[in-house]
Design a protein around this motif. Structure first.
Motif, PDB file in Angstrom:
ATOM      1  N   THR A  79       7.251  14.993  -3.979  1.00 46.87           N
ATOM      2  CA  THR A  79       7.840  14.957  -2.639  1.00 46.87           C
ATOM      3  C   THR A  79       7.621  13.582  -2.018  1.00 46.87           C
ATOM      4  OG1 THR A  79       7.412  17.315  -2.409  1.00 46.87           O
ATOM      5  CG2 THR A  79       7.807  16.102  -0.372  1.00 46.87           C
ATOM      6  N   ARG A  80       6.423  13.077  -2.203  1.00 50.89           N
ATOM      7  CA  ARG A  80       6.107  11.759  -1.639  1.00 50.89           C
ATOM      8  C   ARG A  80       6.897  10.644  -2.337  1.00 50.89           C
ATOM      9  NH1 ARG A  80      -0.011   9.700  -0.352  1.00 50.89           N
ATOM     10  NH2 ARG A  80       0.555   7.746   0.634  1.00 50.89           N
ATOM     11  N   VAL A  81       7.099  10.774  -3.646  1.00 53.28           N
ATOM     12  CA  VAL A  81       7.894   9.770  -4.375  1.00 53.28           C
ATOM     13  C   VAL A  81       9.272   9.650  -3.734  1.00 53.28           C
ATOM     14  CG1 VAL A  81       9.139   9.359  -6.547  1.00 53.28           C
ATOM     15  CG2 VAL A  81       6.706   9.955  -6.608  1.00 53.28           C
ATOM     16  N   PHE A  82       9.927  10.800  -3.497  1.00 52.30           N
ATOM     17  CA  PHE A  82      11.309  10.727  -3.010  1.00 52.30           C
ATOM     18  C   PHE A  82      11.368  10.390  -1.521  1.00 52.30           C
ATOM     19  CE2 PHE A  82      11.898  12.239  -7.205  1.00 52.30           C
ATOM     20  CZ  PHE A  82      13.061  11.598  -7.591  1.00 52.30           C
ATOM     21  N   ALA A  83      10.347  10.741  -0.760  1.00 52.14           N
ATOM     22  CA  ALA A  83      10.301  10.305   0.647  1.00 52.14           C
ATOM     23  C   ALA A  83      10.173   8.779   0.696  1.00 52.14           C
ATOM     24  CB  ALA A  83       9.137  10.978   1.358  1.00 52.14           C
ATOM     25  N   ASP A 114       0.831  -1.195   0.000  1.00 50.94           N
ATOM     26  CA  ASP A 114       0.000   0.000   0.000  1.00 50.94           C
ATOM     27  C   ASP A 114       0.881   1.266   0.000  1.00 50.94           C
ATOM     28  OD1 ASP A 114      -2.793   0.832   0.226  1.00 50.94           O
ATOM     29  OD2 ASP A 114      -2.079   1.832   2.056  1.00 50.94           O
ATOM     30  N   THR A 115       1.919   1.247   0.828  1.00 44.79           N
ATOM     31  CA  THR A 115       2.857   2.382   0.873  1.00 44.79           C
ATOM     32  C   THR A 115       3.554   2.542  -0.480  1.00 44.79           C
ATOM     33  OG1 THR A 115       3.256   1.887   3.188  1.00 44.79           O
ATOM     34  CG2 THR A 115       4.892   3.274   2.097  1.00 44.79           C
ATOM     35  N   ILE A 116       3.973   1.422  -1.051  1.00 42.33           N
ATOM     36  CA  ILE A 116       4.675   1.472  -2.339  1.00 42.33           C
ATOM     37  C   ILE A 116       3.731   1.947  -3.451  1.00 42.33           C
ATOM     38  CG2 ILE A 116       5.801   0.027  -4.107  1.00 42.33           C
ATOM     39  CD1 ILE A 116       6.962  -1.655  -1.805  1.00 42.33           C
ATOM     40  N   PHE A 117       2.477   1.530  -3.384  1.00 39.59           N
ATOM     41  CA  PHE A 117       1.516   1.949  -4.408  1.00 39.59           C
ATOM     42  C   PHE A 117       1.331   3.472  -4.380  1.00 39.59           C
ATOM     43  CE2 PHE A 117      -2.771   3.255  -5.638  1.00 39.59           C
ATOM     44  CZ  PHE A 117      -2.788   2.821  -6.953  1.00 39.59           C
ATOM     45  N   HIS A 118       1.000   4.001  -3.206  1.00 34.55           N
ATOM     46  CA  HIS A 118       0.691   5.436  -3.143  1.00 34.55           C
ATOM     47  C   HIS A 118       1.944   6.282  -3.346  1.00 34.55           C
ATOM     48  CE1 HIS A 118      -3.494   4.944  -2.334  1.00 34.55           C
ATOM     49  NE2 HIS A 118      -3.212   4.046  -1.415  1.00 34.55           N
ATOM     50  N   GLY A 119       3.066   5.843  -2.758  1.00 29.79           N
ATOM     51  CA  GLY A 119       4.274   6.653  -2.834  1.00 29.79           C
ATOM     52  C   GLY A 119       4.993   6.532  -4.170  1.00 29.79           C
ATOM     53  N   LEU A 120       4.944   5.338  -4.770  1.00 29.35           N
ATOM     54  CA  LEU A 120       5.786   5.124  -5.942  1.00 29.35           C
ATOM     55  C   LEU A 120       5.040   4.642  -7.185  1.00 29.35           C
ATOM     56  CD1 LEU A 120       9.062   3.410  -4.731  1.00 29.35           C
ATOM     57  CD2 LEU A 120       8.872   5.519  -6.014  1.00 29.35           C
ATOM     58  N   ASN A 121       4.425   3.448  -7.113  1.00 25.55           N
ATOM     59  CA  ASN A 121       3.819   2.870  -8.323  1.00 25.55           C
ATOM     60  C   ASN A 121       2.855   3.862  -8.970  1.00 25.55           C
ATOM     61  OD1 ASN A 121       3.204  -0.219  -6.466  1.00 25.55           O
ATOM     62  ND2 ASN A 121       5.015   0.280  -7.707  1.00 25.55           N
ATOM     63  N   ASN A 122       1.941   4.382  -8.142  1.00 33.78           N
ATOM     64  CA  ASN A 122       0.989   5.368  -8.639  1.00 33.78           C
ATOM     65  C   ASN A 122       1.510   6.779  -8.401  1.00 33.78           C
ATOM     66  OD1 ASN A 122      -1.553   5.860  -9.901  1.00 33.78           O
ATOM     67  ND2 ASN A 122      -2.372   6.531  -7.920  1.00 33.78           N
ATOM     68  N   GLY A 123       2.425   6.927  -7.436  1.00 31.52           N
ATOM     69  CA  GLY A 123       2.980   8.248  -7.108  1.00 31.52           C
ATOM     70  C   GLY A 123       3.674   8.887  -8.296  1.00 31.52           C
ATOM     71  N   VAL A 124       4.426   8.095  -9.056  1.00 33.99           N
ATOM     72  CA  VAL A 124       5.115   8.668 -10.223  1.00 33.99           C
ATOM     73  C   VAL A 124       4.110   9.143 -11.277  1.00 33.99           C
ATOM     74  CG1 VAL A 124       7.273   7.391  -9.885  1.00 33.99           C
ATOM     75  CG2 VAL A 124       5.469   6.381 -11.287  1.00 33.99           C
ATOM     76  N   TYR A 125       2.995   8.424 -11.424  1.00 33.06           N
ATOM     77  CA  TYR A 125       1.956   8.858 -12.376  1.00 33.06           C
ATOM     78  C   TYR A 125       1.294  10.148 -11.891  1.00 33.06           C
ATOM     79  CZ  TYR A 125       2.055   4.609 -15.226  1.00 33.06           C
ATOM     80  OH  TYR A 125       2.423   3.624 -16.085  1.00 33.06           O
ATOM     81  N   LYS A 126       1.121  10.236 -10.553  1.00 33.76           N
ATOM     82  CA  LYS A 126       0.499  11.457 -10.017  1.00 33.76           C
ATOM     83  C   LYS A 126       1.407  12.661 -10.251  1.00 33.76           C
ATOM     84  CE  LYS A 126      -2.264  10.953  -6.297  1.00 33.76           C
ATOM     85  NZ  LYS A 126      -2.703  10.496  -4.958  1.00 33.76           N
ATOM     86  N   HIS A 159      10.333  12.004 -18.170  1.00 31.70           N
ATOM     87  CA  HIS A 159       8.963  12.115 -18.701  1.00 31.70           C
ATOM     88  C   HIS A 159       7.961  12.524 -17.610  1.00 31.70           C
ATOM     89  CE1 HIS A 159       5.784  10.993 -21.537  1.00 31.70           C
ATOM     90  NE2 HIS A 159       5.303  10.076 -20.718  1.00 31.70           N
ATOM     91  N   PHE A 160       8.112  11.962 -16.395  1.00 38.74           N
ATOM     92  CA  PHE A 160       7.196  12.267 -15.289  1.00 38.74           C
ATOM     93  C   PHE A 160       7.793  13.306 -14.331  1.00 38.74           C
ATOM     94  CE2 PHE A 160       4.529   8.026 -15.138  1.00 38.74           C
ATOM     95  CZ  PHE A 160       3.875   8.411 -16.292  1.00 38.74           C
ATOM     96  N   LYS A 161       8.935  13.894 -14.701  1.00 40.74           N
ATOM     97  CA  LYS A 161       9.577  14.954 -13.884  1.00 40.74           C
ATOM     98  C   LYS A 161       9.890  14.509 -12.453  1.00 40.74           C
ATOM     99  CE  LYS A 161       7.310  18.770 -16.413  1.00 40.74           C
ATOM    100  NZ  LYS A 161       6.089  18.152 -16.982  1.00 40.74           N
ATOM    101  N   CYS A 162      10.211  13.238 -12.279  1.00 38.49           N
ATOM    102  CA  CYS A 162      10.636  12.736 -10.961  1.00 38.49           C
ATOM    103  C   CYS A 162      12.152  12.854 -10.897  1.00 38.49           C
ATOM    104  CB  CYS A 162      10.177  11.296 -10.765  1.00 38.49           C
ATOM    105  SG  CYS A 162       8.392  11.174 -10.601  1.00 38.49           S
ATOM    106  N   SER A 163      12.630  14.106 -10.845  1.00 38.56           N
ATOM    107  CA  SER A 163      14.039  14.359 -11.136  1.00 38.56           C
ATOM    108  C   SER A 163      14.820  14.930  -9.950  1.00 38.56           C
ATOM    109  CB  SER A 163      14.138  15.287 -12.342  1.00 38.56           C
ATOM    110  OG  SER A 163      13.294  16.398 -12.161  1.00 38.56           O
ATOM    111  N   ILE A 164      14.347  14.688  -8.741  1.00 36.34           N
ATOM    112  CA  ILE A 164      15.141  15.152  -7.590  1.00 36.34           C
ATOM    113  C   ILE A 164      16.429  14.325  -7.516  1.00 36.34           C
ATOM    114  CG2 ILE A 164      15.186  15.447  -5.069  1.00 36.34           C
ATOM    115  CD1 ILE A 164      12.154  15.954  -5.180  1.00 36.34           C
ATOM    116  N   ARG A 165      16.300  13.038  -7.655  1.00 41.10           N
ATOM    117  CA  ARG A 165      17.467  12.148  -7.758  1.00 41.10           C
ATOM    118  C   ARG A 165      17.132  11.038  -8.742  1.00 41.10           C
ATOM    119  NH1 ARG A 165      16.917  13.193  -2.518  1.00 41.10           N
ATOM    120  NH2 ARG A 165      15.672  11.338  -2.170  1.00 41.10           N
TER     121      ARG A 165
END
Ligand SMILES: N[C@@H](CCC(=O)N[C@@H](CS)C(=O)NCC(=O)O)C(=O)O
Length: 297
Positions: free
Chosen positions: A188-192, A161-173, A233-239
């Motif tokens: 912010t949530r993706v990188f946390a 559930d944590t991985i879904f909201h933070g990452l799997n679906n988080g990157v799409y969000k 593509h999804f601008k998840c570019s902090i790291r």
């Protein structure tokens, strides 16, 4: 790509619910049986790749069939060039509309077709892998891993559930947000979440210890796409993924396992996202980079 109903008033991406949620289970409408079910999947899609990985890890290749769709979608959705050998359909949409003539959503992979019933049983991607792990247990190959062990299910479900909201679906969000606030919150949530997982994986081989589980499958399909697609593509570019030593080593450890490696096609992944998601990449240009060595020890 049309996301009309899935963008909220404040610019947040809210994923559509899964329409077909019947369970494949003993005594139900769709009982588990070898040869009865066909999975429709794309190598590009992280949700679909999960079911391809699990099918291979459990040795279910002769028990459940797969039709792989072309990675480039046109305005009619996913296509099966030359026609699907099981149903004769050329577009996945035909299977959705046969199953529900009033269906209005996106025609998504993964979806599981019941050959006996002549309709889709499920497109409920989180349940599909769990079903392969539990309802299809009698057909697992000898020595197959137990990806959803009874004693660990609560922990697995919680972490998933944590991985879904933070990452799997988080990157799409992050990628599909249409307001700065919605993007900021998601990224912010993706990188946390990556930071939390980096810490968790220091000193252990897999997310729940020394044995591979369903959580590893779910995390892997997002990590495999991170630097090649989500970073730009999804601008998840902090790291980048490669900037997280434990996570990057873990991702390569999984890639070394045949079920993961054989179902990971970086070329299809990149072409699919950059060419098909014209809402965020209107030119459809596919970047050349990045150069990554997934086989490094
Ligand atoms: N079924 C889920 C997740 C699966 C999913 O989103 N699959 C994507 C590919 S990664 C898809 O098939 N998209 C088809 C489309 O957008 O037309 C959903 O409806 O959100």
């Amino acid at each position: 790509m049309k996301l009309g109903n899935e963008i909220a008033g404040d610019g947040r991406f809210v994923r559509q619910p899964n329409r077909f949620t019947a369970r494949i289970e003993d005594g139900g409408e769709h009982p588990p049986e070898p040869g009865r079910y066909q999975i429709y999947a794309s190598y590009a899609c992280p949700w679909a790749q999960r079911s391809l990985i699990v099918r291979e890890l459990l040795g279910l290749q002769e028990v459940i069939g797969v039709t792989v769709v072309d990675p480039i979608r046109d305005e009619r959705g996913w296509r099966m060039p030359g026609g699907d050998p099981v149903t004769g359909a050329e577009y996945l949409s035909e299977l959705y509309l046969t199953s529900d003539p009033d269906y209005q959503g996106r025609y998504t992979v993964p979806a599981v077709w019941d050959r006996t019933a002549g309709r889709l049983a499920t497109n409920d991607y989180p349940q599909i892998t769990l079903t392969l792990e539990t309802a299809f247990r009698p057909w697992h190959a000898e020595g197959a891993p137990d990806l959803y062990p009874a004693g660990l299910r609560r922990e697995i479900d919680e972490l998933n559930d944590t991985i879904f909201h933070g990452l799997n679906n988080g990157v799409y969000k992050a990628g599909f947000a249409t307001s700065q606030e919605a993007y900021d919150e998601a990224v912010t949530r993706v990188f946390a979440t990556l930071d939390m997982l980096e810490e968790r994986l220091a000193g252990r081989a897999f997310l729940h210890g020394e044995a591979l589980t369903e959580s590893d499958v779910r995390l892997y399909t997002t990590l495999a796409r991170f630097d090649s697609v989500y970073y730009s593509h999804f601008k998840c570019s902090i790291r980048r993924l490669v900037d997280h030593p434990a996570l990057w080593a873990y991702a390569r450890r999984l890639y070394a396992i045949p079920g993961f490696r054989d179902t990971t096609d970086f070329d299809q992944i990149k072409r699919h996202y950059f060419i098909t998601q014209t809402n965020i990449n209107p030119t459809g240009i596919v970047p050349k980079g990045p150069e990554l060595d997934w086989t490094a020890p």
